[in-house]
Design a protein around this motif. Structure first.
Motif, PDB file in Angstrom:
ATOM      1  N   ALA A 276       0.838  -1.208   0.000  1.00 45.04           N
ATOM      2  CA  ALA A 276       0.000   0.000   0.000  1.00 45.04           C
ATOM      3  C   ALA A 276       0.872   1.257   0.000  1.00 45.04           C
ATOM      4  CB  ALA A 276      -0.926  -0.007   1.211  1.00 45.04           C
ATOM      5  N   SER A 277       1.917   1.244   0.793  1.00 45.02           N
ATOM      6  CA  SER A 277       2.832   2.401   0.860  1.00 45.02           C
ATOM      7  C   SER A 277       3.564   2.595  -0.464  1.00 45.02           C
ATOM      8  CB  SER A 277       3.839   2.204   1.996  1.00 45.02           C
ATOM      9  OG  SER A 277       3.191   2.017   3.238  1.00 45.02           O
ATOM     10  N   GLY A 278       4.076   1.499  -1.003  1.00 44.67           N
ATOM     11  CA  GLY A 278       4.800   1.585  -2.268  1.00 44.67           C
ATOM     12  C   GLY A 278       3.899   2.019  -3.412  1.00 44.67           C
ATOM     13  N   GLY A 279       2.665   1.511  -3.426  1.00 46.25           N
ATOM     14  CA  GLY A 279       1.739   1.882  -4.481  1.00 46.25           C
ATOM     15  C   GLY A 279       1.432   3.367  -4.482  1.00 46.25           C
ATOM     16  N   PHE A 280       1.279   3.944  -3.278  1.00 45.20           N
ATOM     17  CA  PHE A 280       1.005   5.378  -3.186  1.00 45.20           C
ATOM     18  C   PHE A 280       2.211   6.200  -3.617  1.00 45.20           C
ATOM     19  CE2 PHE A 280       0.966   9.414  -0.864  1.00 45.20           C
ATOM     20  CZ  PHE A 280      -0.270   9.918  -1.264  1.00 45.20           C
ATOM     21  N   VAL A 281       3.386   5.852  -3.107  1.00 45.44           N
ATOM     22  CA  VAL A 281       4.603   6.599  -3.441  1.00 45.44           C
ATOM     23  C   VAL A 281       4.907   6.526  -4.940  1.00 45.44           C
ATOM     24  CG1 VAL A 281       7.108   6.659  -3.111  1.00 45.44           C
ATOM     25  CG2 VAL A 281       5.598   6.351  -1.143  1.00 45.44           C
ATOM     26  N   GLY A 282       4.621   5.380  -5.533  1.00 46.08           N
ATOM     27  CA  GLY A 282       4.967   5.192  -6.940  1.00 46.08           C
ATOM     28  C   GLY A 282       3.905   5.635  -7.931  1.00 46.08           C
ATOM     29  N   THR A 283       2.774   6.168  -7.454  1.00 45.11           N
ATOM     30  CA  THR A 283       1.682   6.532  -8.353  1.00 45.11           C
ATOM     31  C   THR A 283       2.071   7.568  -9.406  1.00 45.11           C
ATOM     32  OG1 THR A 283      -0.039   5.952  -6.752  1.00 45.11           O
ATOM     33  CG2 THR A 283      -0.649   7.499  -8.485  1.00 45.11           C
ATOM     34  N   PRO A 284       2.757   8.672  -9.065  1.00 46.03           N
ATOM     35  CA  PRO A 284       3.118   9.640 -10.114  1.00 46.03           C
ATOM     36  C   PRO A 284       3.940   9.021 -11.244  1.00 46.03           C
ATOM     37  CG  PRO A 284       3.392  10.620  -7.944  1.00 46.03           C
ATOM     38  CD  PRO A 284       3.129   9.171  -7.714  1.00 46.03           C
ATOM     39  N   ALA A 285       4.936   8.226 -10.894  1.00 43.90           N
ATOM     40  CA  ALA A 285       5.749   7.584 -11.926  1.00 43.90           C
ATOM     41  C   ALA A 285       4.938   6.550 -12.692  1.00 43.90           C
ATOM     42  CB  ALA A 285       6.983   6.920 -11.293  1.00 43.90           C
ATOM     43  N   ASP A 286       4.029   5.872 -11.998  1.00 41.83           N
ATOM     44  CA  ASP A 286       3.176   4.882 -12.654  1.00 41.83           C
ATOM     45  C   ASP A 286       2.249   5.547 -13.661  1.00 41.83           C
ATOM     46  OD1 ASP A 286       2.137   2.440 -13.242  1.00 41.83           O
ATOM     47  OD2 ASP A 286       1.041   2.175 -11.360  1.00 41.83           O
ATOM     48  N   LEU A 287       1.660   6.678 -13.282  1.00 43.09           N
ATOM     49  CA  LEU A 287       0.785   7.414 -14.181  1.00 43.09           C
ATOM     50  C   LEU A 287       1.527   7.847 -15.448  1.00 43.09           C
ATOM     51  CD1 LEU A 287      -1.870  10.028 -13.290  1.00 43.09           C
ATOM     52  CD2 LEU A 287      -0.098  10.663 -14.923  1.00 43.09           C
TER      53      LEU A 287
ATOM     54  N   ARG B 206      -6.882   1.774 -17.039  1.00 44.30           N
ATOM     55  CA  ARG B 206      -7.934   2.571 -17.671  1.00 44.30           C
ATOM     56  C   ARG B 206      -8.072   3.931 -17.001  1.00 44.30           C
ATOM     57  NH1 ARG B 206     -12.094   0.077 -20.519  1.00 44.30           N
ATOM     58  NH2 ARG B 206     -11.202  -1.472 -21.938  1.00 44.30           N
ATOM     59  N   MET B 207      -8.097   3.967 -15.668  1.00 43.14           N
ATOM     60  CA  MET B 207      -8.309   5.216 -14.941  1.00 43.14           C
ATOM     61  C   MET B 207      -7.155   6.179 -15.125  1.00 43.14           C
ATOM     62  SD  MET B 207     -10.151   4.015 -11.394  1.00 43.14           S
ATOM     63  CE  MET B 207     -10.506   5.714 -10.923  1.00 43.14           C
ATOM     64  N   MET B 208      -5.938   5.665 -15.151  1.00 45.22           N
ATOM     65  CA  MET B 208      -4.768   6.528 -15.281  1.00 45.22           C
ATOM     66  C   MET B 208      -4.673   7.135 -16.679  1.00 45.22           C
ATOM     67  SD  MET B 208      -1.659   4.723 -13.200  1.00 45.22           S
ATOM     68  CE  MET B 208      -1.532   4.918 -11.420  1.00 45.22           C
ATOM     69  N   ASN B 209      -5.129   6.392 -17.674  1.00 43.83           N
ATOM     70  CA  ASN B 209      -4.968   6.854 -19.046  1.00 43.83           C
ATOM     71  C   ASN B 209      -6.168   7.647 -19.551  1.00 43.83           C
ATOM     72  OD1 ASN B 209      -3.072   6.613 -21.392  1.00 43.83           O
ATOM     73  ND2 ASN B 209      -4.900   5.790 -22.365  1.00 43.83           N
ATOM     74  N   ALA B 210      -7.265   7.638 -18.797  1.00 45.51           N
ATOM     75  CA  ALA B 210      -8.500   8.291 -19.248  1.00 45.51           C
ATOM     76  C   ALA B 210      -8.406   9.816 -19.122  1.00 45.51           C
ATOM     77  CB  ALA B 210      -9.678   7.778 -18.429  1.00 45.51           C
ATOM     78  N   PRO B 211      -9.051  10.543 -20.036  1.00 45.23           N
ATOM     79  CA  PRO B 211      -9.124  12.006 -19.917  1.00 45.23           C
ATOM     80  C   PRO B 211      -9.869  12.390 -18.643  1.00 45.23           C
ATOM     81  CG  PRO B 211      -9.744  11.272 -22.119  1.00 45.23           C
ATOM     82  CD  PRO B 211      -9.675  10.035 -21.273  1.00 45.23           C
ATOM     83  N   PRO B 212      -9.617  13.587 -18.109  1.00 39.51           N
ATOM     84  CA  PRO B 212     -10.302  14.020 -16.884  1.00 39.51           C
ATOM     85  C   PRO B 212     -11.818  13.943 -17.018  1.00 39.51           C
ATOM     86  CG  PRO B 212      -8.511  15.517 -17.435  1.00 39.51           C
ATOM     87  CD  PRO B 212      -8.650  14.588 -18.591  1.00 39.51           C
ATOM     88  N   GLY B 213     -12.460  13.411 -15.982  1.00 38.47           N
ATOM     89  CA  GLY B 213     -13.908  13.340 -15.956  1.00 38.47           C
ATOM     90  C   GLY B 213     -14.513  12.112 -16.611  1.00 38.47           C
ATOM     91  N   THR B 214     -13.674  11.256 -17.185  1.00 36.81           N
ATOM     92  CA  THR B 214     -14.204  10.066 -17.859  1.00 36.81           C
ATOM     93  C   THR B 214     -14.885   9.129 -16.872  1.00 36.81           C
ATOM     94  OG1 THR B 214     -12.458  10.181 -19.533  1.00 36.81           O
ATOM     95  CG2 THR B 214     -13.621   8.081 -19.299  1.00 36.81           C
ATOM     96  N   TYR B 215     -14.218   8.905 -15.747  1.00 33.28           N
ATOM     97  CA  TYR B 215     -14.773   8.014 -14.726  1.00 33.28           C
ATOM     98  C   TYR B 215     -14.980   8.793 -13.435  1.00 33.28           C
ATOM     99  CZ  TYR B 215     -13.058   4.393 -17.935  1.00 33.28           C
ATOM    100  OH  TYR B 215     -12.814   3.622 -19.032  1.00 33.28           O
ATOM    101  N   LYS B 216     -16.187   8.700 -12.882  1.00 32.72           N
ATOM    102  CA  LYS B 216     -16.479   9.377 -11.628  1.00 32.72           C
ATOM    103  C   LYS B 216     -15.895   8.641 -10.429  1.00 32.72           C
ATOM    104  CE  LYS B 216     -20.802  11.394 -13.347  1.00 32.72           C
ATOM    105  NZ  LYS B 216     -22.266  11.482 -13.151  1.00 32.72           N
TER     106      LYS B 216
END
Length: 290
Positions: A113-124, A228-238
């Motif tokens: 959980a910690s690693g997933g949060f820290v790595g989110t910007p690079a993952d995106l 899907r969520m990371m690659n979607a344009p803003p507002g695609t998924y609520k």
């Protein structure tokens, strides 16, 4: 000089991040193809066809698009989870004790959980860079490298956007870390006690292969939604639920789109990570647990 029991060696906190980054350099083309398969909606293109398409349109180097982000992700995400897991493991076994499986799962879940949060910007940024070549030229983001991508996301889209999909990324990281780290440790210990294995490459290869299979099985549905969520344009998924509903329109198997390349990618990545990890640990002469 007293003999060192190599079976009790514990990796230093940064070993896992280095090993994971090395593995990512080897498996990046498979990761890229997995992202391409997961981001197509209702597509029928398979792994080999997608690979041919990427090479045809962008050359062989197209398979390594976003490599810097992939390495950056491992040096944040994997280094964090390995650091937490190995540090806690060292503390819990410093008196010669053995961690029961439930403790391994618990520690791995927190570390993931910690690693997933820290790595989110690079993952995106990793997902965006890998998928960029599928977009029309006028819609491409054209990040120069991982740091440029993170900087542009923060500057032009806001700091919170850099953590878009963090909940999904952390949830996935919990499962993949349990599948990889906890199961690898448990499988390794079980195989050692079976009497058919000694602490060598055969043991590491078998344990890591099985751990990779378990991790893929646990994480595939969340991995599809995260991508899907990371690659979607803003507002695609609520919400995560809206993303799940959209994917579910293609049937239950929509959550396992790209399963084969996911296993083909995660399996070798898991194997290479632990082979590199064990080799680095051995060559660096890390201190065994006392």
């Amino acid at each position: 000089m007293a003999q060192v029991d190599k079976t009790k060696r514990i990796g230093r906190w940064y070993f896992g991040g280095i090993a994971s980054a090395m593995a990512a350099c080897c498996t990046h083309p498979l990761d890229l193809l997995k992202v391409h398969l997961q981001t197509q909606q209702g597509g029928k293109i398979g792994l080999l066809q997608m690979g041919v398409r990427v090479v045809k349109n962008n050359g062989i180097l197209g398979l390594y698009n976003g490599l810097s982000a992939s390495v950056c992700r491992q040096l944040t995400y994997s280094m964090t989870r390995f650091a937490i897991y190995e540090t806690v493991k060292k503390q819990l076994t410093k008196d010669g004790g053995v961690m029961p499986f439930y403790q391994k799962v618990g520690v791995a879940a927190i570390a993931g959980a910690s690693g997933g949060f820290v790595g989110t910007p690079a993952d995106l940024v990793n997902v965006r860079m890998q998928n960029d070549i599928k977009l029309p030229k006028e819609e491409r983001r054209n990040y120069k490298h991982a740091i440029d991508g993170i900087y542009r996301v923060v500057r032009y889209e806001g700091p919170t956007k850099a953590f878009n999909g963090a909940t999904m990324a952390s949830s996935r990281a919990v499962l993949v870390t349990v599948g990889q780290l906890a199961c690898y440790d448990q499988l390794k210990a079980m195989l050692l006690t079976s009497g058919f294995f000694v602490d060598n490459m055969n043991l590491h290869l078998t344990s890591s292969t099985l751990a990779g299979m378990i991790a893929t099985l646990l994480t595939q549905p969340l991995d599809v939604m995260k991508t899907r969520m990371m690659n979607a344009p803003p507002g695609t998924y609520k919400s995560i639920m809206s993303c799940a509903v959209e994917i579910g329109k293609n049937g239950p198997m929509g959550f396992f789109k790209g399963f084969v390349p996911a296993f083909v990618r995660l399996g070798p990545h898991t194997v290479l990570t632990f082979l590199f990890f064990e080799q680095i640990r051995q060559n660096m002469g890390d201190d065994p647990v006392s």
